[in-house]
Scaffold this motif. Structure first.
Motif, PDB file in Angstrom:
ATOM      1  N   GLY A 191      55.016 -13.102  97.748  1.00  0.00           N
ATOM      2  CA  GLY A 191      55.198 -12.836  99.177  1.00  0.00           C
ATOM      3  C   GLY A 191      56.203 -11.718  99.407  1.00  0.00           C
ATOM      4  O   GLY A 191      57.203 -11.606  98.694  1.00  0.00           O
ATOM      5  N   LEU A 192      55.940 -10.898 100.414  1.00  0.00           N
ATOM      6  CA  LEU A 192      56.838  -9.791 100.733  1.00  0.00           C
ATOM      7  C   LEU A 192      58.096 -10.325 101.419  1.00  0.00           C
ATOM      8  O   LEU A 192      58.056 -11.380 102.049  1.00  0.00           O
ATOM      9  CB  LEU A 192      56.128  -8.809 101.670  1.00  0.00           C
ATOM     10  N   PRO A 193      59.203  -9.585 101.323  1.00  0.00           N
ATOM     11  CA  PRO A 193      60.407  -9.985 102.066  1.00  0.00           C
ATOM     12  C   PRO A 193      60.051 -10.122 103.558  1.00  0.00           C
ATOM     13  O   PRO A 193      59.276  -9.310 104.079  1.00  0.00           O
ATOM     14  CB  PRO A 193      61.364  -8.808 101.855  1.00  0.00           C
ATOM     15  N   THR A 194      60.611 -11.133 104.220  1.00  0.00           N
ATOM     16  CA  THR A 194      60.239 -11.416 105.617  1.00  0.00           C
ATOM     17  C   THR A 194      60.357 -10.193 106.526  1.00  0.00           C
ATOM     18  O   THR A 194      59.528  -9.986 107.399  1.00  0.00           O
ATOM     19  CB  THR A 194      61.119 -12.538 106.226  1.00  0.00           C
ATOM     20  N   GLN A 195      61.392  -9.381 106.302  1.00  0.00           N
ATOM     21  CA  GLN A 195      61.584  -8.233 107.210  1.00  0.00           C
ATOM     22  C   GLN A 195      60.470  -7.189 107.059  1.00  0.00           C
ATOM     23  O   GLN A 195      60.349  -6.295 107.892  1.00  0.00           O
ATOM     24  CB  GLN A 195      62.976  -7.608 107.041  1.00  0.00           C
ATOM     25  N   CYS A 196      59.663  -7.305 106.000  1.00  0.00           N
ATOM     26  CA  CYS A 196      58.567  -6.337 105.802  1.00  0.00           C
ATOM     27  C   CYS A 196      57.294  -6.780 106.512  1.00  0.00           C
ATOM     28  O   CYS A 196      56.419  -5.967 106.797  1.00  0.00           O
ATOM     29  CB  CYS A 196      58.221  -6.211 104.325  1.00  0.00           C
ATOM     30  N   LEU A 197      57.198  -8.073 106.772  1.00  0.00           N
ATOM     31  CA  LEU A 197      55.940  -8.587 107.296  1.00  0.00           C
ATOM     32  C   LEU A 197      55.636  -7.978 108.656  1.00  0.00           C
ATOM     33  O   LEU A 197      56.482  -7.976 109.546  1.00  0.00           O
ATOM     34  CB  LEU A 197      55.984 -10.118 107.402  1.00  0.00           C
ATOM     35  N   LEU A 221      48.524  -6.755 100.499  1.00  0.00           N
ATOM     36  CA  LEU A 221      49.895  -6.299 100.789  1.00  0.00           C
ATOM     37  C   LEU A 221      49.915  -5.335 101.978  1.00  0.00           C
ATOM     38  O   LEU A 221      50.773  -5.428 102.852  1.00  0.00           O
ATOM     39  CB  LEU A 221      50.518  -5.635  99.549  1.00  0.00           C
ATOM     40  N   LEU A 222      48.937  -4.427 102.019  1.00  0.00           N
ATOM     41  CA  LEU A 222      48.886  -3.471 103.139  1.00  0.00           C
ATOM     42  C   LEU A 222      48.684  -4.197 104.460  1.00  0.00           C
ATOM     43  O   LEU A 222      49.290  -3.856 105.482  1.00  0.00           O
ATOM     44  CB  LEU A 222      47.766  -2.455 102.911  1.00  0.00           C
ATOM     45  N   LYS A 223      47.816  -5.204 104.440  1.00  0.00           N
ATOM     46  CA  LYS A 223      47.571  -5.954 105.674  1.00  0.00           C
ATOM     47  C   LYS A 223      48.792  -6.762 106.068  1.00  0.00           C
ATOM     48  O   LYS A 223      49.122  -6.871 107.251  1.00  0.00           O
ATOM     49  CB  LYS A 223      46.343  -6.848 105.513  1.00  0.00           C
ATOM     50  N   GLN A 224      49.501  -7.313 105.066  1.00  0.00           N
ATOM     51  CA  GLN A 224      50.742  -8.048 105.347  1.00  0.00           C
ATOM     52  C   GLN A 224      51.774  -7.137 106.009  1.00  0.00           C
ATOM     53  O   GLN A 224      52.546  -7.565 106.849  1.00  0.00           O
ATOM     54  CB  GLN A 224      51.350  -8.601 104.048  1.00  0.00           C
ATOM     55  N   LEU A 225      51.771  -5.858 105.582  1.00  0.00           N
ATOM     56  CA  LEU A 225      52.709  -4.902 106.169  1.00  0.00           C
ATOM     57  C   LEU A 225      52.297  -4.546 107.596  1.00  0.00           C
ATOM     58  O   LEU A 225      53.106  -4.072 108.384  1.00  0.00           O
ATOM     59  CB  LEU A 225      52.770  -3.628 105.328  1.00  0.00           C
ATOM     60  N   GLY A 226      51.018  -4.748 107.884  1.00  0.00           N
ATOM     61  CA  GLY A 226      50.534  -4.458 109.232  1.00  0.00           C
ATOM     62  C   GLY A 226      49.746  -3.162 109.346  1.00  0.00           C
ATOM     63  O   GLY A 226      49.465  -2.699 110.450  1.00  0.00           O
ATOM     64  N   ASP A 256      60.514   3.560 105.267  1.00  0.00           N
ATOM     65  CA  ASP A 256      60.230   3.579 106.702  1.00  0.00           C
ATOM     66  C   ASP A 256      58.734   3.393 106.976  1.00  0.00           C
ATOM     67  O   ASP A 256      57.900   3.737 106.141  1.00  0.00           O
ATOM     68  CB  ASP A 256      60.660   4.925 107.303  1.00  0.00           C
ATOM     69  N   VAL A 257      58.446   2.905 108.162  1.00  0.00           N
ATOM     70  CA  VAL A 257      57.049   2.762 108.587  1.00  0.00           C
ATOM     71  C   VAL A 257      56.455   4.163 108.759  1.00  0.00           C
ATOM     72  O   VAL A 257      57.099   5.059 109.293  1.00  0.00           O
ATOM     73  CB  VAL A 257      56.982   1.972 109.909  1.00  0.00           C
TER      74      VAL A 257
END
Ligand code: SF4
Ligand code: SF4
Lengths: 251, 123
Positions: free
Chosen positions: A102-108, A139-144, A218-219
């Protein structure tokens, strides 16, 4: 169970900071993580020096075993493929690992407001390891981020242009392949999970980000351009490699 | 050029099995630039015809061809085997540019650029 991490030459030569980020991330799950900076010797094998390759891979195997590693988490697809072909120790892909842990929460969902849609350049050495392709999309979708489909992806992926040492032995062809690859994608934004692929996409006139930059950096917004890869600059690349070594020693 | 048995066997396999369907060529610039069909190319290898070193050294060894080939032929394995023969049989490097790879590999595996942080080693 002792875990180890290896970034591989191209990532170490291009992004010392991201190697550090990956180590920090993994240490949260595996506080006793071992870290190896070394070369798997794949280029030696690819130019046809099989004996020399065996010698180098033997040294690496000893290094890994000497560090007490039971399972090595690998960021580079070239390394991973070589290690699985040789099958002398247990390996896992960093991307599959990250999808599992799982990615770090702040990345979700951090990119939920970005309109960038990425095309994925799947690395050719792991073209038959479909779990990696799935993990990267996840992972890409988790990032948004949005992800565009491409005919030449997953198992059907094409080389970025740097495979087989073509970049050295036939730079013109390598350039044409990179260009063709960039043009084969439906979106201008490309994501790779190999530092060499990211470099090649730039050579081919494309805008490519490394997945670790999307996770820890950065995004990316419409209109952004990636920082040019250090792999085009040998002095910078070797300096980075040395810098990565320092990052590991301090981790 | 005298190819090894391994290379000749791999080449002969391609010559016999390749149906020249063109699937591998559709998206591979390297094949498009260097052969009519894999069958025709590897016939030259079986016959020991002279082929410029840069040709086997230009294959990206990406394996795309094997994935799309109905016969699952391993063109990359054949090109790699040709490279091994060139390396073994020539006193000089088959291509000057490969010097860079030798240099790179020497440094990549040197103590200066490698390190091991053992499990549990603290900062
Ligand atoms: S392995 Fe070589 S021949 Fe096969 S698709 Fe890749 S570049 Fe083309
Ligand atoms: S895909 Fe296979 S059978 Fe078809 S041309 Fe290529 S090597 Fe021959």
């Amino acid at each position: 169970m002792t875990y180890g991490f290896m970034a591989g030459c191209s990532l170490s030569s291009s992004k010392p900071q991201r190697v550090g980020d990956a180590i920090n991330y993994l240490q949260q799950f595996y506080p006793d993580l071992a870290v190896i900076q070394a070369c798997c010797g794949r280029p030696t094998r690819m130019i046809g020096q099989e004996e020399k390759f065996q010698e180098r891979f033997g040294n690496l195997t000893q290094m890994i075993k000497g560090a007490g590693v039971d399972e090595l988490i690998v960021a580079c697809q070239g390394c991973l493929r070589t290690m699985r072909d040789e099958d002398r120790f247990m390996t896992s892909s960093l991307w599959v690992k990250m999808a599992e842990l799982g990615l770090p929460t702040q990345c979700l969902n951090k990119a939920k407001d970005s309109e960038v849609v990425f095309s994925i350049q799947d690395s050719c050495p792991t073209s038959q390891m479909t779990e990696i392709h799935e993990a990267v999309v996840y992972l890409l979708k988790q990032l948004g981020y949005g992800v565009a489909k491409s005919r030449l992806s997953g198992q059907n992926t094409l080389c970025c242009g740097m495979g087989g040492m073509c970049g050295v032995s036939n730079p013109n062809l390598s350039h044409d392949v990179a260009q063709q690859r960039v043009q084969s994608f439906k979106t201008d934004y490309i994501v790779t999970y190999c530092a060499s692929c990211a470099f090649a996409m730039g050579v081919g006139g494309g805008k490519a980000w490394h997945l670790l930059d999307l996770i820890f950096g950065d995004v990316v917004q419409l209109g952004d351009t990636p920082t040019p890869s250090a792999l085009g600059n040998p002095v910078k690349a070797w300096a980075n490699r040395y810098q990565t070594k320092r990052v590991i020693q301090k981790s | 050029m005298q190819y090894s048995k391994k290379t000749t066997d791999l080449a002969a396999e391609i010559v016999t099995q390749c149906t020249a369907c063109g699937r591998c060529m559709k998206d591979c610039l390297f094949l498009q630039n260097n052969c009519e069909t894999p069958k025709a190319f590897f016939e030259k290898v079986v016959q020991g015809q002279e082929i410029e070193s840069v040709v086997p050294y230009s294959c990206l060894l990406c394996g795309h061809c094997q994935f799309v080939c109905p016969q699952k032929l391993q063109l990359d394995a054949a090109f790699l085997s040709m490279r091994q023969d060139l390396m073994a049989q020539q006193k000089q490097l088959p291509l000057k540019a490969l010097k860079g790879v030798l240099f790179h590999q020497k440094f990549s595996t040197s103590a200066l650029f490698t390190t091991v942080k053992k499990s549990g080693d603290k900062k």
